[in-house]
Design a protein around this motif. Structure first.
Motif, PDB file in Angstrom:
ATOM      1  N   GLY A  50       0.821  -1.212   0.000  1.00 30.66           N
ATOM      2  CA  GLY A  50       0.000   0.000   0.000  1.00 30.66           C
ATOM      3  C   GLY A  50       0.853   1.259   0.000  1.00 30.66           C
ATOM      4  O   GLY A  50       0.592   2.203  -0.742  1.00 30.66           O
ATOM      5  N   ILE A  51       1.890   1.274   0.827  1.00 28.98           N
ATOM      6  CA  ILE A  51       2.746   2.459   0.921  1.00 28.98           C
ATOM      7  C   ILE A  51       3.470   2.691  -0.402  1.00 28.98           C
ATOM      8  O   ILE A  51       3.526   3.807  -0.921  1.00 28.98           O
ATOM      9  N   ILE A  52       4.006   1.596  -0.986  1.00 29.54           N
ATOM     10  CA  ILE A  52       4.737   1.747  -2.254  1.00 29.54           C
ATOM     11  C   ILE A  52       3.790   2.236  -3.353  1.00 29.54           C
ATOM     12  O   ILE A  52       4.117   3.150  -4.118  1.00 29.54           O
ATOM     13  N   LEU A  53       2.586   1.638  -3.403  1.00 27.02           N
ATOM     14  CA  LEU A  53       1.633   2.053  -4.442  1.00 27.02           C
ATOM     15  C   LEU A  53       1.269   3.527  -4.291  1.00 27.02           C
ATOM     16  O   LEU A  53       1.148   4.262  -5.267  1.00 27.02           O
ATOM     17  N   ARG A  54       1.096   3.943  -3.051  1.00 28.41           N
ATOM     18  CA  ARG A  54       0.719   5.331  -2.816  1.00 28.41           C
ATOM     19  C   ARG A  54       1.823   6.279  -3.272  1.00 28.41           C
ATOM     20  O   ARG A  54       1.569   7.348  -3.817  1.00 28.41           O
ATOM     21  N   TRP A  55       3.039   5.844  -3.053  1.00 29.07           N
ATOM     22  CA  TRP A  55       4.193   6.620  -3.492  1.00 29.07           C
ATOM     23  C   TRP A  55       4.146   6.787  -5.024  1.00 29.07           C
ATOM     24  O   TRP A  55       4.278   7.881  -5.559  1.00 29.07           O
ATOM     25  N   ILE A  56       3.903   5.643  -5.706  1.00 27.08           N
ATOM     26  CA  ILE A  56       3.833   5.667  -7.171  1.00 27.08           C
ATOM     27  C   ILE A  56       2.673   6.552  -7.628  1.00 27.08           C
ATOM     28  O   ILE A  56       2.816   7.382  -8.534  1.00 27.08           O
ATOM     29  N   GLU A  57       1.511   6.390  -6.964  1.00 26.85           N
ATOM     30  CA  GLU A  57       0.340   7.170  -7.368  1.00 26.85           C
ATOM     31  C   GLU A  57       0.589   8.671  -7.239  1.00 26.85           C
ATOM     32  O   GLU A  57       0.129   9.459  -8.062  1.00 26.85           O
ATOM     33  N   SER A  58       1.329   9.060  -6.191  1.00 25.61           N
ATOM     34  CA  SER A  58       1.584  10.491  -6.028  1.00 25.61           C
ATOM     35  C   SER A  58       2.426  11.022  -7.191  1.00 25.61           C
ATOM     36  O   SER A  58       2.262  12.151  -7.620  1.00 25.61           O
ATOM     37  N   TYR A  59       3.299  10.161  -7.732  1.00 22.11           N
ATOM     38  CA  TYR A  59       4.065  10.575  -8.911  1.00 22.11           C
ATOM     39  C   TYR A  59       3.167  10.660 -10.129  1.00 22.11           C
ATOM     40  O   TYR A  59       3.295  11.576 -10.946  1.00 22.11           O
ATOM     41  N   GLN A  60       2.218   9.682 -10.222  1.00 20.59           N
ATOM     42  CA  GLN A  60       1.310   9.714 -11.368  1.00 20.59           C
ATOM     43  C   GLN A  60       0.430  10.958 -11.346  1.00 20.59           C
ATOM     44  O   GLN A  60       0.039  11.479 -12.382  1.00 20.59           O
ATOM     45  N   SER A 121      -7.751  10.906   3.438  1.00 25.86           N
ATOM     46  CA  SER A 121      -6.783   9.996   2.827  1.00 25.86           C
ATOM     47  C   SER A 121      -6.377  10.476   1.439  1.00 25.86           C
ATOM     48  O   SER A 121      -5.723   9.771   0.706  1.00 25.86           O
ATOM     49  N   LYS A 122      -6.773  11.712   1.098  1.00 18.39           N
ATOM     50  CA  LYS A 122      -6.436  12.221  -0.230  1.00 18.39           C
ATOM     51  C   LYS A 122      -4.926  12.466  -0.361  1.00 18.39           C
ATOM     52  O   LYS A 122      -4.279  12.881   0.592  1.00 18.39           O
ATOM     53  N   ILE A 123      -4.407  12.185  -1.547  1.00 20.74           N
ATOM     54  CA  ILE A 123      -3.006  12.519  -1.797  1.00 20.74           C
ATOM     55  C   ILE A 123      -2.965  13.992  -2.169  1.00 20.74           C
ATOM     56  O   ILE A 123      -3.600  14.407  -3.132  1.00 20.74           O
ATOM     57  N   SER A 124      -2.261  14.787  -1.365  1.00 27.17           N
ATOM     58  CA  SER A 124      -2.251  16.212  -1.655  1.00 27.17           C
ATOM     59  C   SER A 124      -0.828  16.671  -1.931  1.00 27.17           C
ATOM     60  O   SER A 124       0.139  16.013  -1.527  1.00 27.17           O
ATOM     61  N   PRO A 125      -0.670  17.799  -2.620  1.00 29.32           N
ATOM     62  CA  PRO A 125       0.674  18.265  -2.939  1.00 29.32           C
ATOM     63  C   PRO A 125       1.395  18.775  -1.696  1.00 29.32           C
ATOM     64  O   PRO A 125       0.775  19.115  -0.695  1.00 29.32           O
ATOM     65  N   LEU A 126       2.701  18.831  -1.786  1.00 33.74           N
ATOM     66  CA  LEU A 126       3.520  19.290  -0.654  1.00 33.74           C
ATOM     67  C   LEU A 126       3.705  20.797  -0.707  1.00 33.74           C
ATOM     68  O   LEU A 126       3.926  21.360  -1.770  1.00 33.74           O
ATOM     69  N   ILE A 127       3.631  21.443   0.465  1.00 31.33           N
ATOM     70  CA  ILE A 127       4.012  22.846   0.495  1.00 31.33           C
ATOM     71  C   ILE A 127       5.540  22.931   0.345  1.00 31.33           C
ATOM     72  O   ILE A 127       6.247  21.959   0.647  1.00 31.33           O
ATOM     73  N   PRO A 128       6.048  24.072  -0.143  1.00 23.91           N
ATOM     74  CA  PRO A 128       7.485  24.141  -0.448  1.00 23.91           C
ATOM     75  C   PRO A 128       8.391  23.741   0.720  1.00 23.91           C
ATOM     76  O   PRO A 128       9.409  23.079   0.511  1.00 23.91           O
ATOM     77  N   ALA A 129       8.012  24.114   1.948  1.00 23.77           N
ATOM     78  CA  ALA A 129       8.901  23.839   3.078  1.00 23.77           C
ATOM     79  C   ALA A 129       9.111  22.338   3.297  1.00 23.77           C
ATOM     80  O   ALA A 129      10.128  21.917   3.824  1.00 23.77           O
ATOM     81  N   LEU A 130       8.123  21.523   2.897  1.00 28.72           N
ATOM     82  CA  LEU A 130       8.248  20.084   3.143  1.00 28.72           C
ATOM     83  C   LEU A 130       9.019  19.362   2.042  1.00 28.72           C
ATOM     84  O   LEU A 130       9.250  18.174   2.129  1.00 28.72           O
ATOM     85  N   LYS A 131       9.397  20.114   0.995  1.00 23.50           N
ATOM     86  CA  LYS A 131      10.090  19.446  -0.112  1.00 23.50           C
ATOM     87  C   LYS A 131      11.563  19.335   0.181  1.00 23.50           C
ATOM     88  O   LYS A 131      12.338  20.229  -0.163  1.00 23.50           O
TER      89      LYS A 131
END
Ligand code: HEM
Lengths: 277, 464
Positions: A50-60, A121-131
């Motif tokens: 689940g964690i790996i898929l979520r990682w991939i989905e955030s890239y997609q 549980s939504k995948i949301s974008p990162l604010i600049p400070a967290l990048k």
């Protein structure tokens, strides 16, 4: 298969593992706890997927970040760290019944993540400070620390459940010896302490590279320091003052309450830079 | 063990001088525990009470009585309060005194004159394991000696007629681990002290195109003059489709005595460091634009006249309605308690009558019609210009702090996962070709782990 399916599956399997462990404890059936262990490992695999898929989905989705960015993701990862730590402990110490004190924690964290209405549980974008790559190092180490303290907390409960003199007929006869309980709790605290230390340090280095200050006394930082101090007190009491047993178990429980407050309380009750969501 | 030895020594000496008593006070681990408890508990206060607020904020939140108490104990800036710093100083003295007191003992353990061992002590250990092996003493003891020297270290071997004892140890040096931990904490605190004495954290706001060499300390608005100037050439912000900012960056040029030295982009998490000064991207906002296009609308027939104005410029209104002056820009225009966003402020001086101010919010083009003048002014267009918010810091203590971090991790690792271990193997003849093998070991921490190790050794040796 997508990440939310894998994570729901993991929640379900973890629930099953807890049931087996509790069953083995209640009915004194060693075989049930063996089953519980195998089910727990399955849940862990599903959790990992689940964690790996979520990682991939955030890239997609074009956001492209490690899945440690909000409360939901951190709880899922918390389950993962507690699970892997417990699996390691059971393999090393070969005491399977103690899973009854760890598996419910694994289940509760991930169940809370999916069921609580406050947690998206939504995948949301990162604010600049967290990048920052420090985010990954910081989150992983902090959560390994929390996992150590969580398992230590579970083991500390044994001090209050196991009777002083255990007869053969006792429901608790299968629990490990006092020395073993003491050792297990201590090892978990030590593991948690090392990683919390690294977690606080990576957080400080990151803050220094993002804001130019390694320590600002924001509530999350301060509470992590308080947690760290409680466990430092734990170790000094144990090593220098010879505390043991229930007294020390209370300190471990207090420490875990501090962990919980650092984790949830600060986000919900106090405010600061760290509040996710 | 150490604790007991020290206690005994102290009891022998009845009449202590005052310096001795002070030394003794700082030498106790009880003090450590109490200080750590007090630090942990009081640290909570600062996370509950607002820090570094203004007096009206406190009066509003807590009322006069509580505010007086807050003031007495500096709870409004409690991590810099004298009593909080005093606690940290006590902790430092405690660590130093304890370490001095104990290091000489530990030193003697780490560097002994001669390593000796007492077989009887090992025979009585709880983790002693005994097995029978079908081999003679001689060949077994040779096997085991090889095993010990490979796995542990140099072996001390004592052979008797029908038996052999062997001893090996490793990790004596790991006893230094706690001292490394404690030293690292001192190093951290020294670094923090240097930083707070000789460093600063200041803020600098630059419009695009603007140059400055003076930043301001956040809380006190104290100016800090830098050795060089910073010019912001350009500022850029990108947004996600959700509307949240994705990234913002400033293009800065460092200027020394009028010479442009170099130009660089800084982003959040990617600061610029120059001459011990760190420049961070912290925030941004809309700056006052250079020129603005306004429409002047005659309300009676909606006829429009456009005009481009500079800030501060004054023009004639149509129909001889007087003069209009564009006075300035407000990032947040407050109208009866509502924030109407970006706005311009103008001043109208009628031909006959007193001058008055008008607000021109960008997002509400009909706003000025409510005034019901003959001519309404509307902001038509203006060149978007940003300012960049920079954090300027200097911290000469940072390398002490970072060294402390590294030492703390190494020290914890040594303390927790390494230990001084001694192993003991005794082989005794129990028949022609039979031997009894006893194995035990000691360690300065993690006894249960030692027990498991002994059991593992037993299984390995049995399989040989
Ligand atoms: C937070 C600040 C700390 C203070 C003020 C402090 C202070 C002290 C003092 C005064 C002692 C007794 C004297 C000595 O043996 O040197 C001691 C012992 C000890 N401390 Fe700390 N300590 C701190 C943090 C830590 C941490 C983070 C650890 C974890 C690795 C630690 C581990 C130990 C150990 C293992 C001992 C026992 C030493 C022995 O076996 O002789 N301390 N501490």
């Amino acid at each position: 298969m997508n990440s939310s399916f894998a994570l729901s599956l993991a929640t379900f399997i973890y629930a099953l593992a807890s049931v087996f462990y509790i069953g083995s404890f209640a009915f004194k059936k060693q075989s049930l706890s063996k089953l519980g262990f195998m089910v727990l490992v399955l849940g862990f695999l599903s959790n990992t997927t689940g964690i790996i898929l979520r990682w991939i989905e955030s890239y997609q989705m074009g956001y492209g970040h490690a899945p440690f960015a909000n409360m939901y993701e951190s709880l899922v990862f918390f389950s993962w760290t507690v699970a892997i730590l417990y699996i390691f402990v059971e393999l090393k110490y070969k005491e399977s019944i103690i899973g009854v004190f760890a598996s419910p924690l694994v289940f509760l964290a991930i169940a809370y993540a999916s069921l609580s209405p406050d947690i998206s549980s939504k995948i949301s974008p990162l604010i600049p400070a967290l990048k920052s790559n420090w985010l990954i190092a910081h989150v992983i180490t902090c959560f390994l620390g929390y996992a150590g303290f969580a398992v230590a907390f579970g083991f500390s409960l044994m001090y209050f459940i196991k009777p002083k003199t255990s007869g053969e007929t006792s429901l608790f006869a299968k629990l490990p010896s006092w020395e073993m309980i003491d050792e297990l709790t201590y090892q978990m605290v030590v593991f948690g302490f090392l990683f919390l230390t690294i977690g606080i340090i990576t957080g400080a280095v990151w803050a220094n590279s993002a804001w130019g200050k390694y320590w600002t006394w924001d509530p999350k930082e301060t509470w992590s320091l308080i947690t760290w101090l409680v466990y430092a007190i734990f170790m000094h009491l144990r090593m220098m003052k010879g505390w043991y047993g229930k007294n020390l178990a209370w300190v471990s429980i207090l420490g875990f309450l501090a962990v919980l407050f650092t984790y949830f309380g600060v986000n919900y009750v106090l405010s600061g830079l760290h509040s996710y969501a | 063990m150490l604790e007991k030895t020290l206690k005994k020594e102290n009891i022998l000496k009845k009449n202590k001088t005052i310096p001795e008593q002070i030394w003794q006070f700082f030498c106790s681990v009880k003090l450590t525990v109490y200080t750590l408890v007090v630090l942990a508990v009081t640290s909570i206060i600062g996370t509950v009470i607002l820090q570094n607020g203004t007096p009206p904020q406190y009066l509003n939140l807590y009322g006069q009585t509580v505010y007086n108490i807050i003031k007495i104990f500096n709870f409004d800036d409690m991590y810099q309060a004298w009593w909080f710093l005093a606690l940290i100083v006590i902790l430092c003295i405690n660590i130093v005194v304890c370490s001095i007191e104990r290091l000489s003992f530990t030193w003697k353990i780490i560097f002994p004159q001669k390593i000796t061992f007492n077989p009887d002590r090992f025979r009585k250990l709880k983790n002693l394991e005994t097995v029978q092996v079908n081999k003679d003493v001689r060949s077994l003891s040779n096997d085991y000696e090889r095993f010990l020297s490979k796995k542990v270290g140099r072996v001390i071997k004592q052979e008797a007629q029908t038996s052999t004892v062997m001893y090996a140890e490793k990790g004596r040096w790991t006893r230094i681990g706690v001292y490394v931990v404690h030293a690292s904490i001192l190093l951290l605190l020294i670094g923090a002290l240097i930083g707070s004495l000789f460093g600063f954290k200041a803020h600098l706001q630059l419009d695009e195109g603007q140059t400055s060499d003076t930043a301001f300390i956040a809380k006190k608005r104290l100016p800090i003059k830098l050795d060089f100037s910073i010019r912001c050439n350009d500022f850029d912000v990108k947004f996600y489709d959700t509307g949240a900012p994705e990234e913002f960056k400033s293009n800065l040029t460092i200027i020394n005595n009028g010479n442009a030295l170099f130009t660089r982009d800084i982003r959040v998490n990617h600061p610029l460091r120059y001459k011990g000064i760190n420049i961070f991207q912290a925030s941004y906002g809309t700056a006052q634009p250079d020129s603005v296009v306004i429409d002047m609308i005659r309300l009676s027939d909606k006829q429009v006249a456009s005009k481009t104005l500079k800030i501060g410029e004054e023009i004639q209104l149509p129909d001889d309605q007087g003069m209009f002056k564009l006075e300035g820009f407000l990032p947040h225009f407050d109208f009866k308690g509502h924030n109407l966003g970006e706005a311009f402020v103008g001043r109208i001086t009628p031909k006959d009558g007193a001058a008055f101010q008008i607000g021109l919010p960008v997002k509400f083009p009909t706003f000025d019609r409510m005034r019901k003048g003959a001519i309404a002014v509307v902001i038509k267009d203006f060149e978007q210009k940003h300012y960049t918010g920079l954090q300027i810091t200097k911290d000469p203590g940072i390398w002490y702090v970072y060294s402390g971090f590294i030492l703390l991790i190494i020290g914890c690792w040594i303390t927790f996962f390494m230990s001084h271990q001694s192993y003991f193997i005794e082989v005794e003849s129990s028949g022609d070709n039979d031997s009894t093998v006893s194995i035990s070991g000691t360690t300065n921490r993690n006894n249960q782990g030692m027990k498991l190790k002994i059991q593992k050794i037993v299984t390995t040796l049995k399989d040989k």
